[in-house]
Design a protein around this motif. Structure first.
Motif, PDB file in Angstrom:
ATOM      1  N   LYS A  31      97.976 129.801 140.251  1.00  0.00           N
ATOM      2  CA  LYS A  31      97.071 130.547 139.375  1.00  0.00           C
ATOM      3  C   LYS A  31      97.457 132.023 139.270  1.00  0.00           C
ATOM      4  N   TYR A  32      97.654 132.669 140.415  1.00  0.00           N
ATOM      5  CA  TYR A  32      97.805 134.121 140.404  1.00  0.00           C
ATOM      6  C   TYR A  32      99.250 134.608 140.313  1.00  0.00           C
ATOM      7  N   VAL A  33     100.200 133.839 140.835  1.00  0.00           N
ATOM      8  CA  VAL A  33     101.601 134.266 140.798  1.00  0.00           C
ATOM      9  C   VAL A  33     102.305 133.697 139.571  1.00  0.00           C
ATOM     10  N   PHE A  34     102.158 132.397 139.377  1.00  0.00           N
ATOM     11  CA  PHE A  34     102.866 131.746 138.271  1.00  0.00           C
ATOM     12  C   PHE A  34     102.032 131.655 136.993  1.00  0.00           C
ATOM     13  N   GLU A  35     100.750 132.016 137.095  1.00  0.00           N
ATOM     14  CA  GLU A  35      99.838 132.064 135.959  1.00  0.00           C
ATOM     15  C   GLU A  35      99.867 130.792 135.101  1.00  0.00           C
ATOM     16  N   VAL A  36      99.754 129.636 135.789  1.00  0.00           N
ATOM     17  CA  VAL A  36      99.790 128.355 135.071  1.00  0.00           C
ATOM     18  C   VAL A  36      98.406 127.709 134.968  1.00  0.00           C
ATOM     19  N   GLY A  37      97.375 128.455 135.218  1.00  0.00           N
ATOM     20  CA  GLY A  37      96.028 127.918 135.108  1.00  0.00           C
ATOM     21  C   GLY A  37      95.360 127.790 136.457  1.00  0.00           C
ATOM     22  N   GLU A  38      94.103 127.407 136.398  1.00  0.00           N
ATOM     23  CA  GLU A  38      93.327 127.374 137.635  1.00  0.00           C
ATOM     24  C   GLU A  38      92.997 125.973 138.144  1.00  0.00           C
ATOM     25  N   VAL A  39      93.568 124.952 137.552  1.00  0.00           N
ATOM     26  CA  VAL A  39      93.254 123.587 137.989  1.00  0.00           C
ATOM     27  C   VAL A  39      93.630 123.371 139.457  1.00  0.00           C
ATOM     28  N   GLY A  40      94.719 123.993 139.903  1.00  0.00           N
ATOM     29  CA  GLY A  40      95.122 123.863 141.308  1.00  0.00           C
ATOM     30  C   GLY A  40      94.094 124.444 142.255  1.00  0.00           C
ATOM     31  N   VAL A  41      93.516 125.580 141.880  1.00  0.00           N
ATOM     32  CA  VAL A  41      92.479 126.203 142.705  1.00  0.00           C
ATOM     33  C   VAL A  41      91.197 125.378 142.649  1.00  0.00           C
ATOM     34  N   GLN A  42      90.864 124.854 141.468  1.00  0.00           N
ATOM     35  CA  GLN A  42      89.655 124.050 141.339  1.00  0.00           C
ATOM     36  C   GLN A  42      89.742 122.791 142.196  1.00  0.00           C
ATOM     37  N   ILE A  43      90.858 122.095 142.111  1.00  0.00           N
ATOM     38  CA  ILE A  43      91.021 120.859 142.895  1.00  0.00           C
ATOM     39  C   ILE A  43      91.199 121.178 144.366  1.00  0.00           C
ATOM     40  N   GLY A  44      92.141 122.082 144.664  1.00  0.00           N
ATOM     41  CA  GLY A  44      92.394 122.443 146.059  1.00  0.00           C
ATOM     42  C   GLY A  44      91.172 123.038 146.728  1.00  0.00           C
ATOM     43  N   GLY A  45      90.441 123.876 145.989  1.00  0.00           N
ATOM     44  CA  GLY A  45      89.243 124.492 146.549  1.00  0.00           C
ATOM     45  C   GLY A  45      88.151 123.484 146.838  1.00  0.00           C
ATOM     46  N   PHE A  46      87.955 122.539 145.929  1.00  0.00           N
ATOM     47  CA  PHE A  46      86.927 121.521 146.132  1.00  0.00           C
ATOM     48  C   PHE A  46      87.269 120.631 147.333  1.00  0.00           C
ATOM     49  N   VAL A  47      88.497 120.143 147.368  1.00  0.00           N
ATOM     50  CA  VAL A  47      88.910 119.269 148.475  1.00  0.00           C
ATOM     51  C   VAL A  47      88.860 120.033 149.795  1.00  0.00           C
ATOM     52  N   HIS A  48      89.361 121.271 149.768  1.00  0.00           N
ATOM     53  CA  HIS A  48      89.325 122.085 150.990  1.00  0.00           C
ATOM     54  C   HIS A  48      87.880 122.318 151.440  1.00  0.00           C
ATOM     55  N   GLY A  49      86.992 122.584 150.493  1.00  0.00           N
ATOM     56  CA  GLY A  49      85.594 122.790 150.856  1.00  0.00           C
ATOM     57  C   GLY A  49      84.981 121.580 151.542  1.00  0.00           C
ATOM     58  N   LEU A  50      85.244 120.409 150.995  1.00  0.00           N
ATOM     59  CA  LEU A  50      84.725 119.178 151.610  1.00  0.00           C
ATOM     60  C   LEU A  50      85.265 118.989 153.031  1.00  0.00           C
ATOM     61  N   VAL A  51      86.570 119.141 153.174  1.00  0.00           N
ATOM     62  CA  VAL A  51      87.177 118.919 154.491  1.00  0.00           C
ATOM     63  C   VAL A  51      86.779 120.033 155.465  1.00  0.00           C
ATOM     64  N   PHE A  52      86.629 121.252 154.972  1.00  0.00           N
ATOM     65  CA  PHE A  52      86.171 122.374 155.795  1.00  0.00           C
ATOM     66  C   PHE A  52      84.798 122.057 156.400  1.00  0.00           C
ATOM     67  N   ILE A  53      83.890 121.599 155.568  1.00  0.00           N
ATOM     68  CA  ILE A  53      82.545 121.250 156.038  1.00  0.00           C
ATOM     69  C   ILE A  53      82.615 120.046 156.987  1.00  0.00           C
ATOM     70  N   ALA A  54      83.411 119.043 156.634  1.00  0.00           N
ATOM     71  CA  ALA A  54      83.564 117.868 157.506  1.00  0.00           C
ATOM     72  C   ALA A  54      84.114 118.276 158.867  1.00  0.00           C
ATOM     73  N   PHE A  55      85.066 119.212 158.877  1.00  0.00           N
ATOM     74  CA  PHE A  55      85.619 119.678 160.151  1.00  0.00           C
ATOM     75  C   PHE A  55      84.527 120.339 160.989  1.00  0.00           C
ATOM     76  N   GLY A  56      83.711 121.174 160.369  1.00  0.00           N
ATOM     77  CA  GLY A  56      82.632 121.815 161.110  1.00  0.00           C
ATOM     78  C   GLY A  56      81.664 120.804 161.710  1.00  0.00           C
ATOM     79  N   LEU A  57      81.309 119.801 160.924  1.00  0.00           N
ATOM     80  CA  LEU A  57      80.406 118.755 161.420  1.00  0.00           C
ATOM     81  C   LEU A  57      81.043 117.964 162.559  1.00  0.00           C
ATOM     82  N   MET A  58      82.319 117.629 162.405  1.00  0.00           N
ATOM     83  CA  MET A  58      82.993 116.859 163.446  1.00  0.00           C
ATOM     84  C   MET A  58      83.216 117.698 164.699  1.00  0.00           C
TER      85      MET A  58
END
Length: 153
Positions: A28-55
């Motif tokens: 998104k920020y270096v290659f300026e190819v859009g934000e889909v990578g951040v949207q997908i990566g951020g969502f998946v990371h958020g889920l796993v981040f929360i799952a890690f905290g719970l576990m």
């Protein structure tokens, strides 16, 4: 699945999702190819981040880590790839040894309300999974409603 295997699996998944998020940010920020990578990566990371905290909380209670170490483990996910050295350190110090504590022992730490609740939940794995899933969805839904860190860009 042992506490060690569960913790390690989610610690690795958390590190992988950090890589996904960072890759998305580079796109998104270096290659300026859009934000889909951040949207997908951020969502998946958020889920796993929360799952890690719970576990980390579940395994910390099971392994008798104490409040301080359990909180440290939970917050390690904030640091990119921090769950990997945490896992290695816990392993090195034998803090992931043993199975799930299904029965009460003579250990005074097994005589607390938290330990009793843990044993009740471990005796009902479907209920435990449901409770953890509801907690995961609830936290994620709340965070999505609040919005991304730093506001929308």
């Amino acid at each position: 699945m042992t506490p060690r295997l569960l913790f390690r699996s989610i610690a690795i998944a958390e590190a992988v999702t950090w890589a996904m998020l960072i890759a998305g940010m580079l796109l998104k920020y270096v290659f300026e190819v859009g934000e889909v990578g951040v949207q997908i990566g951020g969502f998946v990371h958020g889920l796993v981040f929360i799952a890690f905290g719970l576990m980390a909380l579940l395994v910390g209670v099971n392994q008798h880590w104490g409040v301080r170490l359990t909180l440290i483990a939970m917050f390690t996910a904030i640091v990119p790839f921090g769950t990997i050295p945490l896992d290695r350190g816990l392993e090195k110090n034998g803090l992931l040894d043993g199975g799930w504590r299904h029965t009460r022992t003579d250990d005074p730490r097994d005589h607390t309300r938290v330990s009793a609740l843990l044993r009740q939940m471990l005796a009902r794995p479907v209920l435990l999974t449901l409770v953890m899933g509801i907690a995961l969805v609830g936290v994620m839904a709340t965070l999505l409603r609040i919005g991304p860190p730093g506001g929308a860009s």
